[in-house]
Design a protein around this motif. Structure first.
Motif, PDB file in Angstrom:
ATOM      1  N   ILE A  35      10.764 -25.326 -13.792  1.00 12.18           N
ATOM      2  CA  ILE A  35      10.134 -24.345 -14.683  1.00 12.18           C
ATOM      3  C   ILE A  35       9.004 -24.991 -15.476  1.00 12.18           C
ATOM      4  O   ILE A  35       7.918 -24.406 -15.635  1.00 12.18           O
ATOM      5  CB  ILE A  35      11.179 -23.716 -15.635  1.00 12.18           C
ATOM      6  N   SER A  36       9.212 -26.194 -15.959  1.00 10.62           N
ATOM      7  CA  SER A  36       8.179 -26.891 -16.742  1.00 10.62           C
ATOM      8  C   SER A  36       6.922 -27.132 -15.912  1.00 10.62           C
ATOM      9  O   SER A  36       5.798 -26.948 -16.390  1.00 10.62           O
ATOM     10  CB  SER A  36       8.720 -28.219 -17.261  1.00 10.62           C
ATOM     11  N   VAL A  37       7.116 -27.537 -14.673  1.00 17.34           N
ATOM     12  CA  VAL A  37       5.965 -27.816 -13.812  1.00 17.34           C
ATOM     13  C   VAL A  37       5.221 -26.528 -13.469  1.00 17.34           C
ATOM     14  O   VAL A  37       3.984 -26.497 -13.437  1.00 17.34           O
ATOM     15  CB  VAL A  37       6.407 -28.559 -12.535  1.00 17.34           C
ATOM     16  N   LEU A 125       5.263 -33.031  -7.047  1.00 20.35           N
ATOM     17  CA  LEU A 125       5.763 -33.540  -8.323  1.00 20.35           C
ATOM     18  C   LEU A 125       7.285 -33.482  -8.384  1.00 20.35           C
ATOM     19  O   LEU A 125       7.945 -34.452  -8.778  1.00 20.35           O
ATOM     20  CB  LEU A 125       5.174 -32.729  -9.478  1.00 20.35           C
ATOM     21  N   ILE A 126       7.856 -32.363  -7.997  1.00 19.61           N
ATOM     22  CA  ILE A 126       9.306 -32.185  -8.049  1.00 19.61           C
ATOM     23  C   ILE A 126      10.001 -33.131  -7.079  1.00 19.61           C
ATOM     24  O   ILE A 126      11.010 -33.768  -7.427  1.00 19.61           O
ATOM     25  CB  ILE A 126       9.673 -30.720  -7.754  1.00 19.61           C
ATOM     26  N   GLU A 135       6.195 -38.846  -2.412  1.00 23.03           N
ATOM     27  CA  GLU A 135       5.110 -37.872  -2.292  1.00 23.03           C
ATOM     28  C   GLU A 135       4.145 -38.065  -3.452  1.00 23.03           C
ATOM     29  O   GLU A 135       4.562 -38.373  -4.571  1.00 23.03           O
ATOM     30  CB  GLU A 135       5.668 -36.448  -2.315  1.00 23.03           C
ATOM     31  N   ILE A 136       2.870 -37.891  -3.193  1.00 27.03           N
ATOM     32  CA  ILE A 136       1.842 -38.126  -4.205  1.00 27.03           C
ATOM     33  C   ILE A 136       1.163 -36.810  -4.568  1.00 27.03           C
ATOM     34  O   ILE A 136       0.466 -36.207  -3.745  1.00 27.03           O
ATOM     35  CB  ILE A 136       0.789 -39.140  -3.715  1.00 27.03           C
ATOM     36  N   ALA A 137       1.380 -36.357  -5.779  1.00 24.64           N
ATOM     37  CA  ALA A 137       0.751 -35.124  -6.254  1.00 24.64           C
ATOM     38  C   ALA A 137      -0.668 -35.428  -6.728  1.00 24.64           C
ATOM     39  O   ALA A 137      -0.890 -36.395  -7.458  1.00 24.64           O
ATOM     40  CB  ALA A 137       1.572 -34.527  -7.395  1.00 24.64           C
TER      41      ALA A 137
END
Length: 210
Positions: A35-37, A125-126, A135-137
């Motif tokens: 939710i924050s993301v 990100l998650i 993984e790289i956001a």
């Protein structure tokens, strides 16, 4: 950029920011992280944290968000950019989580990106923060620093992500997003860059132009 120079940049960032993966977003569970993301898109983390502090004290699960209702959720997150769209996406996401995943945040890209409001950057990100996947956001900070320094030059975030995935050593992939974000926030800013005190100044493509 040559591999040796990239390695020096990564080494300097590691020395400066340590093996730090702590995001500025404040959350306690994978659901709160999700939710924050979602809320953080086009909104500063400090604003998101102020909103979620109240929101999560009232509703910290898919069931509670749905019980809260769209009107109340809309009121609680009204300080957030695009809050009307995000309200609808969060309600829909909570319903999908309950229906298809027993209320649990999925741990793979395909299922994450099927959730309303979750795109490539959000899923990366998650996967990185919650599930320790390499993984790289690529957000605005990562995109800017990579292109400006010459570390990974690409016309869009997806291309920069692909380059980073190929050139960043495996043992750095959990951390490199956060290193570039922090460097972009404090030194390699969109405006008023701090090139004179930047640890990458001697290696940076942009600094050679000024």
């Amino acid at each position: 950029m040559k591999e040796k120079k990239r390695f020096l940049i990564l080494s300097l960032l590691k020395r400066k920011y340590k093996l730090n993966r702590n995001t500025e977003l404040i959350f306690s569970t994978p659901f709160e992280c999700l939710i924050s993301v979602i809320l953080s898109s086009q909104t500063r983390d400090i604003v998101v944290n102020r909103v979620t502090k109240v929101l999560f004290s009232i509703a910290d699960s898919p069931e509670k968000i749905i019980s809260l209702g769209e009107r109340n959720l809309l009121h609680l997150i009204r300080q957030i950019g695009l809050y009307k769209t995000k309200t609808k996406n969060i309600i829909k996401t909570c319903k999908i989580l309950l229906k298809n995943y027993n209320g649990v945040v999925p741990n793979n890209r395909k299922d994450l990106e099927n959730l309303p409001g979750v795109g490539r950057k959000t899923s990366n990100l998650i996967l990185n923060i919650i599930f320790n996947k390499k993984e790289i956001a690529v957000d605005t900070h990562v995109f800017r620093v990579c292109n400006r320094t010459g570390f990974a030059v690409g016309k869009n975030p997806r291309l920069v992500e692909r380059i980073l995935s190929n050139i960043v050593p495996s043992n750095y992939k959990l951390y490199v997003h956060n290193w570039f974000v922090l460097h972009g926030k404090f030194f390699c800013k969109a405006r008023n860059m701090c090139c004179k005190i930047c640890i990458l100044s001697k290696l940076c493509k942009f600094n050679k132009k000024i």
